[in-house]
Design a protein around this motif. Structure first.
Motif, PDB file in Angstrom:
ATOM      1  N   PRO A 135      37.016  20.970  24.903  1.00 30.85           N
ATOM      2  CA  PRO A 135      37.991  21.942  25.424  1.00 30.85           C
ATOM      3  C   PRO A 135      37.589  22.579  26.744  1.00 30.85           C
ATOM      4  N   THR A 136      38.589  23.196  27.371  1.00 35.93           N
ATOM      5  CA  THR A 136      38.419  23.980  28.601  1.00 35.93           C
ATOM      6  C   THR A 136      39.238  25.249  28.467  1.00 35.93           C
ATOM      7  N   LEU A 137      38.731  26.337  29.015  1.00 33.61           N
ATOM      8  CA  LEU A 137      39.485  27.590  29.094  1.00 33.61           C
ATOM      9  C   LEU A 137      39.942  27.791  30.526  1.00 33.61           C
ATOM     10  N   ILE A 138      41.261  27.843  30.736  1.00 35.76           N
ATOM     11  CA  ILE A 138      41.840  28.079  32.055  1.00 35.76           C
ATOM     12  C   ILE A 138      42.519  29.447  32.044  1.00 35.76           C
ATOM     13  N   GLU A 139      42.227  30.238  33.056  1.00 34.47           N
ATOM     14  CA  GLU A 139      42.890  31.527  33.218  1.00 34.47           C
ATOM     15  C   GLU A 139      43.718  31.509  34.498  1.00 34.47           C
ATOM     16  N   ALA A 140      45.017  31.585  34.342  1.00 35.16           N
ATOM     17  CA  ALA A 140      45.919  31.625  35.491  1.00 35.16           C
ATOM     18  C   ALA A 140      46.294  33.073  35.760  1.00 35.16           C
ATOM     19  N   LYS A 141      45.893  33.580  36.911  1.00 36.95           N
ATOM     20  CA  LYS A 141      46.243  34.947  37.286  1.00 36.95           C
ATOM     21  C   LYS A 141      47.689  34.939  37.777  1.00 36.95           C
ATOM     22  N   THR A 142      48.560  35.545  37.008  1.00 33.32           N
ATOM     23  CA  THR A 142      49.989  35.488  37.314  1.00 33.32           C
ATOM     24  C   THR A 142      50.593  36.886  37.201  1.00 33.32           C
ATOM     25  N   TYR A 143      51.924  36.965  37.135  1.00 35.91           N
ATOM     26  CA  TYR A 143      52.583  38.270  37.135  1.00 35.91           C
ATOM     27  C   TYR A 143      53.999  38.117  36.606  1.00 35.91           C
ATOM     28  N   ARG A 144      54.409  39.008  35.717  1.00 38.04           N
ATOM     29  CA  ARG A 144      55.800  38.972  35.248  1.00 38.04           C
ATOM     30  C   ARG A 144      56.635  39.973  36.039  1.00 38.04           C
ATOM     31  N   PHE A 145      57.798  39.520  36.460  1.00 42.63           N
ATOM     32  CA  PHE A 145      58.672  40.343  37.297  1.00 42.63           C
ATOM     33  C   PHE A 145      59.486  41.353  36.484  1.00 42.63           C
ATOM     34  N   GLU A 146      59.775  41.011  35.233  1.00 44.40           N
ATOM     35  CA  GLU A 146      60.594  41.887  34.405  1.00 44.40           C
ATOM     36  C   GLU A 146      59.700  42.733  33.492  1.00 44.40           C
ATOM     37  N   GLU A 147      60.333  43.617  32.726  1.00 46.28           N
ATOM     38  CA  GLU A 147      59.581  44.366  31.730  1.00 46.28           C
ATOM     39  C   GLU A 147      59.080  43.426  30.633  1.00 46.28           C
ATOM     40  N   HIS A 148      58.212  43.952  29.788  1.00 37.28           N
ATOM     41  CA  HIS A 148      57.678  43.139  28.687  1.00 37.28           C
ATOM     42  C   HIS A 148      58.806  42.481  27.899  1.00 37.28           C
ATOM     43  N   THR A 168      53.454  50.465  39.768  1.00 35.18           N
ATOM     44  CA  THR A 168      54.223  51.140  40.805  1.00 35.18           C
ATOM     45  C   THR A 168      55.347  50.248  41.330  1.00 35.18           C
ATOM     46  N   PRO A 169      56.404  50.841  41.867  1.00 30.64           N
ATOM     47  CA  PRO A 169      57.451  50.033  42.510  1.00 30.64           C
ATOM     48  C   PRO A 169      56.887  49.209  43.658  1.00 30.64           C
ATOM     49  N   GLN A 170      55.876  49.717  44.338  1.00 35.42           N
ATOM     50  CA  GLN A 170      55.275  48.999  45.462  1.00 35.42           C
ATOM     51  C   GLN A 170      54.575  47.720  44.987  1.00 35.42           C
ATOM     52  N   GLU A 171      53.897  47.821  43.857  1.00 43.92           N
ATOM     53  CA  GLU A 171      53.223  46.642  43.300  1.00 43.92           C
ATOM     54  C   GLU A 171      54.234  45.565  42.934  1.00 43.92           C
ATOM     55  N   LEU A 172      55.282  45.978  42.243  1.00 46.36           N
ATOM     56  CA  LEU A 172      56.310  45.038  41.813  1.00 46.36           C
ATOM     57  C   LEU A 172      56.994  44.394  43.009  1.00 46.36           C
ATOM     58  N   GLU A 173      57.308  45.172  44.011  1.00 43.12           N
ATOM     59  CA  GLU A 173      57.968  44.647  45.203  1.00 43.12           C
ATOM     60  C   GLU A 173      57.060  43.680  45.954  1.00 43.12           C
ATOM     61  N   ARG A 174      55.764  43.993  45.988  1.00 38.76           N
ATOM     62  CA  ARG A 174      54.819  43.102  46.696  1.00 38.76           C
ATOM     63  C   ARG A 174      54.780  41.730  46.032  1.00 38.76           C
ATOM     64  N   TYR A 175      54.744  41.702  44.716  1.00 37.90           N
ATOM     65  CA  TYR A 175      54.718  40.407  44.027  1.00 37.90           C
ATOM     66  C   TYR A 175      56.036  39.662  44.217  1.00 37.90           C
ATOM     67  N   LYS A 176      57.156  40.381  44.122  1.00 39.52           N
ATOM     68  CA  LYS A 176      58.449  39.715  44.252  1.00 39.52           C
ATOM     69  C   LYS A 176      58.690  39.194  45.665  1.00 39.52           C
ATOM     70  N   SER A 177      58.230  39.928  46.667  1.00 42.62           N
ATOM     71  CA  SER A 177      58.498  39.538  48.050  1.00 42.62           C
ATOM     72  C   SER A 177      57.444  38.585  48.625  1.00 42.62           C
ATOM     73  N   GLN A 178      56.218  38.664  48.115  1.00 46.62           N
ATOM     74  CA  GLN A 178      55.136  37.870  48.695  1.00 46.62           C
ATOM     75  C   GLN A 178      54.543  36.831  47.749  1.00 46.62           C
ATOM     76  N   ARG A 179      54.759  36.985  46.428  1.00 48.42           N
ATOM     77  CA  ARG A 179      54.073  36.109  45.475  1.00 48.42           C
ATOM     78  C   ARG A 179      55.024  35.441  44.493  1.00 48.42           C
ATOM     79  N   ASP A 180      56.278  35.339  44.854  1.00 46.54           N
ATOM     80  CA  ASP A 180      57.240  34.648  43.998  1.00 46.54           C
ATOM     81  C   ASP A 180      56.904  33.154  44.004  1.00 46.54           C
ATOM     82  N   PRO A 181      56.582  32.565  42.843  1.00 45.38           N
ATOM     83  CA  PRO A 181      56.160  31.159  42.824  1.00 45.38           C
ATOM     84  C   PRO A 181      57.214  30.188  43.321  1.00 45.38           C
ATOM     85  N   LEU A 182      58.498  30.495  43.117  1.00 52.70           N
ATOM     86  CA  LEU A 182      59.545  29.599  43.601  1.00 52.70           C
ATOM     87  C   LEU A 182      59.593  29.607  45.124  1.00 52.70           C
TER      88      LEU A 182
END
Length: 333
Positions: free
Chosen positions: A231-244, A256-270
Motif C-alpha cells: 500500500p501507499t498513503l496519498i494526501e491530496a491537499k484540496t478544498y471544498r467550495f461549499e459548506e460541509h 473567512t470570506p477572503q479565504e474562500l474567495e482566494r480558493y475559488k478565484s485562484q485555485r479552482d481545479p477546473l
C-alpha cells in the motif's frame, strides 16, 4: 502534463471534472427547490477525485465517503441512476434506498460509500485482501477525509495492509476542515501523509487542485500495488467550495470570506486545468463542446429522475439480505 496523461486522457479528465461540478450544481438547485433533501458537495475537490480515478482500471475497486457523488462520477458512472438515487426513485443506482450518501456502482468498481466517517477504509482493505487471495492484479483505493484519519479504522487498516502487503491505496482528500474544525486543531501532525512512516509505508503529499500531479502520484502507487509492493498513503491537499452539507448552519464562522474567495478565484481545479489544456494545444472549441455535452447529460439525468417511478412499498424489505438464503448441501451419508 504528467507522463501517461495523453491528449485523449486529458479530455476525459476534464469531462469527468465538469460532470462532477455540473451534476452537483444542479443537484444543489434541485435540493434547495425541495425536490429532495440533503447532499454534500465535493465542488472544489474534482481534481483530487478524477486524478486518482484516472489511474485506475474499471475493474479496480474504490470506496468513497458521505461526499459521495464525485467518486462514482470520477470513476465514470452514468449520471441518470445517480440522479435518480438522489430523488429516491426505483431506477436509482441503489434502487432508491441509498440516497445521497450511500452510492454504490459495481459496474465501475464502487463497492460502497458511507455516512460513517472512515467507514470505507476497512472495506477497501478487505477488498484488497480479496484481490490478493484471488490472485488478480486489481487494486483497491479508498477515499477518505482528514477527519477520518483520526478514526481507529485508519491505523488498524494501514497496519494490516502494511503487514500483508495488500494492493490498496489510502487516498486522503484533506480539504482542511472536518465540518468546521480546522486540521490544525484536530491533528497533532497536520500532514497526514507523514503518518505512513509509522507503518513502513510510502507517504506522498500532492497538490489536490493539480489533476496532473494527483494522477502522477496515484499512477506510481497503483503500479507499486499491482506489482506486489503493497500500500501507499496519498494526501491530496484540496478544498471544498461549499459548506460541509446543504443548509448547514454554523454558529461561529470557521473560515473567512477572503479565504474562500482566494480558493475559488485562484485555485479552482477546473479553471487551472482548462489553462493547462490550452497550453498543451487543446483548443477552446473542444473545451466548449465538453461543457455543452455535459450540460445536456445533466439535464437528461434530471428528467430521467423526475419521470422515474418511486419504489414499490411492498418491496421495502427487499435487498436487506440474500433471499432465498442458500445453505450448503448436506453431506452424503
Amino acid at each position: 502534463m504528467a507522463p501517461g496523461l495523453t491528449r485523449d486522457l486529458s479530455l476525459q479528465a476534464y469531462r469527468r471534472m465538469v460532470r462532477i461540478r455540473r451534476f452537483e450544481e444542479e443537484a444543489m438547485r434541485r435540493a434547495m427547490a425541495g425536490e429532495f433533501s440533503g447532499m454534500h458537495s465535493s465542488s472544489g475537490q474534482e481534481a483530487a477525485i478524477v486524478g486518482a480515478c484516472l489511474a485506475l482500471r474499471d475493474d479496480d475497486y474504490i470506496t468513497g465517503t458521505h461526499r459521495s457523488h464525485g467518486h462514482p462520477i470520477g470513476k465514470g458512472a452514468d449520471l441518470k441512476p445517480l440522479m435518480a438515487e438522489l430523488y429516491g426513485k426505483a431506477t436509482g443506482i441503489c434502487k432508491g434506498r441509498g440516497g445521497s450518501m450511500h452510492l454504490a456502482d459495481r459496474k465501475v468498481g464502487i463497492i460502497g460509500e458511507s455516512a460513517i466517517v472512515g467507514g470505507g477504509i476497512p472495506l477497501a482493505t478487505g477488498a484488497a485482501l480479496s484481490i490478493q487471495v484471488r490472485g488478480t492484479d486489481q487494486v483497491s483505493l479508498c477515499f477518505f477525509g482528514d477527519g477520518a484519519a483520526n478514526q481507529g479504522t485508519f491505523g488498524e487498516s494501514l497496519n494490516l495492509a502494511a503487514i500483508w502487503k495488500l494492493p490498496v491505496i489510502f487516498f486522503c482528500e484533506n480539504n482542511l476542515y472536518a465540518i468546521s474544525t480546522p486540521v490544525a486543531k484536530s491533528h497533532g501532525q497536520p500532514d497526514i501523509a507523514l503518518r505512513a512512516a509509522g507503518f513502513g509505508l510510502p507517504g506522498v503529499i500532492v497538490d489536490g487542485q493539480d489533476l496532473a500531479a494527483v494522477y502522477a502520484a496515484t499512477a506510481v502507487a497503483v503500479s507499486r500495488a499491482r506489482q506486489g509492493g503493497g500500500p501507499t498513503l496519498i494526501e491530496a491537499k484540496t478544498y471544498r467550495f461549499e459548506e460541509h452539507c446543504l443548509n448547514l448552519q454554523v454558529p461561529i464562522p470557521y473560515r473567512t470570506p477572503q479565504e474562500l474567495e482566494r480558493y475559488k478565484s485562484q485555485r479552482d481545479p477546473l479553471v487551472l486545468y482548462r489553462k493547462e489544456m490550452l497550453r498543451s494545444g487543446i483548443g477552446q472549441a473542444q473545451i466548449d463542446a465538453i461543457e455543452r455535452d455535459v450540460a445536456t447529460e445533466v439535464a437528461d439525468a434530471v428528467t430521467f429522475a423526475r419521470e422515474s417511478p418511486l419504489p414499490d412499498p411492498d418491496e421495502v424489505y427487499d435487498y436487506l439480505f440474500s433471499n432465498p438464503i442458500h445453505y450448503p448441501p448436506e453431506p452424503a451419508p
